[in-house]
Design an enzyme around this catalytic site. Structure first.
Site, PDB file in Angstrom:
ATOM      1  N   GLN A 126       0.823  -1.204   0.000  1.00 25.40           N
ATOM      2  CA  GLN A 126       0.000   0.000   0.000  1.00 25.40           C
ATOM      3  C   GLN A 126       0.860   1.258   0.000  1.00 25.40           C
ATOM      4  OE1 GLN A 126      -1.927   1.016   3.727  1.00 25.40           O
ATOM      5  NE2 GLN A 126      -3.863   1.386   2.683  1.00 25.40           N
ATOM      6  N   GLY A 127       0.626   2.140  -0.959  1.00 29.80           N
ATOM      7  CA  GLY A 127       1.349   3.412  -1.001  1.00 29.80           C
ATOM      8  C   GLY A 127       0.414   4.570  -0.697  1.00 29.80           C
ATOM      9  N   TYR A 128       0.081   4.710   0.574  1.00 26.18           N
ATOM     10  CA  TYR A 128      -0.807   5.790   0.996  1.00 26.18           C
ATOM     11  C   TYR A 128      -0.019   6.875   1.720  1.00 26.18           C
ATOM     12  CZ  TYR A 128      -5.527   4.025   0.034  1.00 26.18           C
ATOM     13  OH  TYR A 128      -6.689   3.649  -0.561  1.00 26.18           O
ATOM     14  N   SER A 129       0.523   6.483   2.887  1.00 22.10           N
ATOM     15  CA  SER A 129       1.145   7.476   3.761  1.00 22.10           C
ATOM     16  C   SER A 129       2.409   8.060   3.150  1.00 22.10           C
ATOM     17  CB  SER A 129       1.520   6.825   5.094  1.00 22.10           C
ATOM     18  OG  SER A 129       0.365   6.406   5.740  1.00 22.10           O
ATOM     19  N   GLU A 244     -10.957  -1.561   5.310  1.00 19.95           N
ATOM     20  CA  GLU A 244      -9.842  -1.877   6.208  1.00 19.95           C
ATOM     21  C   GLU A 244     -10.356  -2.000   7.633  1.00 19.95           C
ATOM     22  OE1 GLU A 244      -5.367  -0.158   7.175  1.00 19.95           O
ATOM     23  OE2 GLU A 244      -6.865   1.155   6.317  1.00 19.95           O
ATOM     24  N   SER A 380      -5.265   7.050  13.017  1.00 18.94           N
ATOM     25  CA  SER A 380      -4.974   6.994  14.452  1.00 18.94           C
ATOM     26  C   SER A 380      -6.272   7.064  15.249  1.00 18.94           C
ATOM     27  CB  SER A 380      -4.071   8.157  14.848  1.00 18.94           C
ATOM     28  OG  SER A 380      -4.796   9.370  14.762  1.00 18.94           O
ATOM     29  N   GLU A 382      -7.047   9.109  17.379  1.00 16.15           N
ATOM     30  CA  GLU A 382      -7.514  10.500  17.405  1.00 16.15           C
ATOM     31  C   GLU A 382      -8.322  10.805  16.134  1.00 16.15           C
ATOM     32  OE1 GLU A 382      -4.435   9.538  18.354  1.00 16.15           O
ATOM     33  OE2 GLU A 382      -4.948   9.861  20.457  1.00 16.15           O
TER      34      GLU A 382
END
Lengths: 395, 352
Positions: A126-129, A244, A380, A382
């Site tokens: 996965q190339g998200y962040s 997810e 996260s 949060e």
């Protein structure tokens, strides 16, 4: 109200148990039980066993090769697999890209890619962040500029889980820089052997290697690799993140961890008595056990809602917040139970050396440190609170 | 798996909720809950006419319910309406009368008000240290904070008789009853027994008393869930409308995340209460109930304290409904065993 499973569901559970009994290799479940690091061969083996049975793509509809399970059946499978210490099914192809292609992909993409996910020909990551865009995905900067029938990609991705085993990566890239940041993102598929891609390992807090950073320098990708429409990536990303979030409560993992914790705290002695009978320690265990008992029902209530009303609601964020904290608390108690015996740095030589303690003890501290990630990744805790603020509390 | 209420229970819940909203509105509740007899005898009668009390007893005892989910249905509605009527004593008394096979027509139609006197100053929750003595059907001892005791016709008193516990019926007029109001509304009494005549209801009553206490504890969990829901609605409404620095305070992330935690704890409390309701009558009833009372007690206090804090000064005033919900939510933990008491019961199961 009736909290029990139907007769059909119980029969299904028994079938799953029997299958796991017969087909889960012992060396794999042993490794999972003590918290050891699985290698690619370990994961491929389990992948192939499940695929042969037709149980690999648990969330896929039948027409794409899934078993056609209801949300409850899917839950039962996940719970039983965790109870049996089965390796986690690597989610990137199966739980993430698969559903995205089924909903947004072209016929060609579906026909070509989905079977290769099932048979293990492709390992997706996965190339998200990005370094500056973790939970705030909308601020991602990796650019994809159209040049004839190619996109040219430049930028950097990070936290790419198990990327070292992958041959392909699905990425969110910026295809437009003006307007709202969410409206200039696209979802694109990239082969990792394309020139200009470099993957570097990130060593984690406990010493393990499960994530990577990926650098893109003038990487040319055919336009056919775009999924959906250009600048539709945000919609796809949101859809994917909802997927997810299934099994996000991790109830099965926590049940297993609680069982192990109790066994451990019965074995460990303090003041001549089992640690589990020490009132302060027992109170901490009881606290988390009560939370977990409630969590099981909270999880079933949301499954029931998904089963009777279609999609699960934003309440799944509650499962993420509570479920991850419960798992972390269990790991914390296991580490604390050992006291200084949790201090040695685990190594292959220590593992399996009876003189150096029970194998599950060797990794207790590493597992605790590694699982601090649970409340950070996948949005996260949060961010989950932000989601609930808007969707559920309407604030 | 089915988390919906049956049609009967939904109707009961709806009619009781509507009744309390109409007849027991906040103003009225404020008028009756804090002055003797600390509830509304007229509305008690109307509530009984609705059939609410019949839902607390099984058919063989003249009721039409009595299961865990009947109990939670009634008490969740009572909690939501912040109702100070002495229904809890009725529930627990019904359990004891059922165990004794005694007639309870007067209990079910509301014409006789029952209070259950188990706790003592030195043994507020547990059966192990009850000091009240029974000799020749005369009772001596002191029962403390008997909920509803200020306005009860009959007391069911747990007393030590020889080596075992027994339950006696004591008529209110035969005993010295000192009634008083409670900080969260409703009434209670100290019951002074000095060779007071009683009628033996149950010999070897430990199992029946445990069962009555468990039912009461489950009821309190459900009441807390209802009161937490209501408190949360008041809180969210406040967060949406109260402005500071030119915006609704609900726009501040510091408050948003706390509000999410409040909702999360309420959902967990609801879940564990459902679990406990489903375990009534099973071998692990007491353990499940203790789990529920532990988690619910903690959640209730959190919800109360957070609701007060996020309301600011307003919640400190008598006029604000939130202050009364907060009082009930905090004090509910002190009834029939607090967080620590029940946590210890769960822990006791770990000693192999």
């Amino acid at each position: 109200m009736d909290l029990s499973f139907t007769d059909e569901e119980i029969a299904f559970r028994d079938e799953v148990r029997a299958f796991l009994d017969e087909n889960l290799p012992k060396d794999l479940s042993d490794k999972v039980r003590v918290g050891g690091e699985l290698d690619k061969d370990d994961m491929d083996r389990w992948h192939a066993i499940l695929n042969a049975k037709g149980w690999l793509a648990s969330g896929w509809p039948v027409e794409f090769g899934g078993p056609g399970w209801s949300p409850v059946e899917k839950h039962i499978f996940e719970e039983e697999a965790a109870r049996a210490n089965a390796p986690r099914i690597v989610p990137f192809g199966l739980a993430m890209l698969g559903p995205v292609l089924q909903k947004f992909g072209s016929k060609e993409q579906q026909d070509e890619i989905l079977p290769r996910i099932l048979d293990g020909s492709d390992w997706w990551c996965q190339g998200y962040s990005e370094p500056g865009a973790g939970s705030d995905l909308a601020s991602l900067k990796t650019r994809a500029v159209r040049d004839g029938d190619h996109y040219v990609i430049n930028g950097q991705k990070t936290w790419t889980t198990l990327g070292q085993f992958a041959n392909k990566i699905f990425c969110l890239v910026r295809t437009k820089t003006d307007g709202k940041p969410q409206e200039g993102i696209s979802f694109i598929l990239v082969e990792l052997d394309t020139p200009g891609i470099e993957m570097r390992p990130i060593k984690l807090i406990e010493g393990g290697h499960e994530v990577n950073e990926v650098f893109f320098t003038d990487v040319r990708v055919p336009v056919e690799n775009l999924v959906g429409e250009e600048n539709q990536g945000w919609t796809i990303a949101k859809f994917l993140l909802t997927h997810e979030r299934t099994n996000i409560a991790g109830v099965g993992f926590s049940m297993k961890a609680l069982e192990e914790l109790k066994a451990q705290a019965r074995r460990i002695k303090r003041g001549g008595r089992p640690l589990l009978e020490n009132p302060l320690f027992a109170a901490r265990v009881a606290d988390v056990e009560i939370e977990l008992e409630a969590m099981k029902i909270t999880n079933l209530r949301m499954l029931y809602r998904a089963q009777t009303q279609g999609q699960p609601g934003p309440e799944t964020s509650i499962l993420k917040i509570k479920g991850t904290v419960i798992r972390q608390t269990l790991n914390d108690l296991s580490r604390r139970a050992l006291g200084p015996a949790a201090a040695p740095f685990p190594s292959e030589e220590m593992f399996g050396n009876a003189a150096l303690g029970e194998p599950e003890d060797v990794y207790a501290a590493a597992k605790y440190f590694n699982n601090r990630k649970l409340s950070i990744f996948g949005g996260s805790n949060e961010i989950q609170r932000n989601i609930l603020t808007k969707a559920m509390l309407e604030l | 798996m089915d988390f919906s209420l049956t049609e009967d229970r939904r109707m009961l819940s709806d009619s009781l909720t509507r009744f309390l909203a109409d007849k027991y509105a906040f103003d009225h509740r404020g008028k009756v809950a804090y002055d003797a007899p600390f509830h509304d005898p007229a509305l008690w009668g109307e509530m009984a006419e609705l059939g609410v009390l019949y839902a607390l007893a099984p058919e063989k005892a003249g009721g039409f319910g009595g299961t865990g989910f009947d109990i939670t249905t009634v008490f969740e509605a009572l909690g939501r309406g912040l109702c100070p009527e002495p229904v809890l004593g009725t529930l627990m008394a019904s359990k004891l009368l059922t165990a004794a096979g005694a007639d309870q027509a007067g209990l079910l139609d509301g014409s006789r008000r029952y209070a259950v006197a188990i706790g003592e100053l030195d043994a507020p929750y547990d059966l192990d240290n009850i000091a009240t003595l029974a000799e020749d059907d005369k009772l001596s001892g002191r029962k403390s904070v008997v909920y509803g005791g200020n306005d009860a016709d009959v007391f069911l008193v747990a007393a030590r008789k020889g080596d075992a516990l027994a339950v006696y019926e004591v008529t209110g007029t035969d005993a010295q009853v000192t009634g008083y109001g409670l900080i969260d509304g409703g009434g209670a009494a100290e019951l002074f027994l000095d060779a007071t005549p009683g009628t033996l209801l149950l010999d070897d009553a430990e199992a029946a008393l445990t069962d009555a206490l468990d039912a009461g504890r489950l009821a309190l969990c459900a009441e807390a869930v209802g009161a937490m829901d209501a408190t949360n609605e008041i809180l969210l409404d406040y967060l949406r409308t109260r402005k500071q620095f030119g915006v609704a305070i609900g726009k501040f992330q510091a408050l948003q995340h706390r509000a999410v935690d409040v909702v999360t704890e309420i959902e967990q409390a609801r879940s564990i209460t459902i679990l406990a309701a489903s375990r009534m009558g099973e071998t692990d009833q007491s353990r499940a109930v203790s789990m529920a009372k532990t988690l619910t007690g903690r959640a209730a206090r959190l919800v109360a304290e957070e609701a007060i804090q996020m309301h600011g000064g307003i919640a400190m005033t008598w006029e604000a409904a939130v202050s009364h919900f907060a009082k009930r939510l905090v004090m509910i933990d002190a009834q029939l065993g607090d967080v620590d008491f029940h946590l210890e019961r769960v822990m006791a199961g770990y000693a192999a």
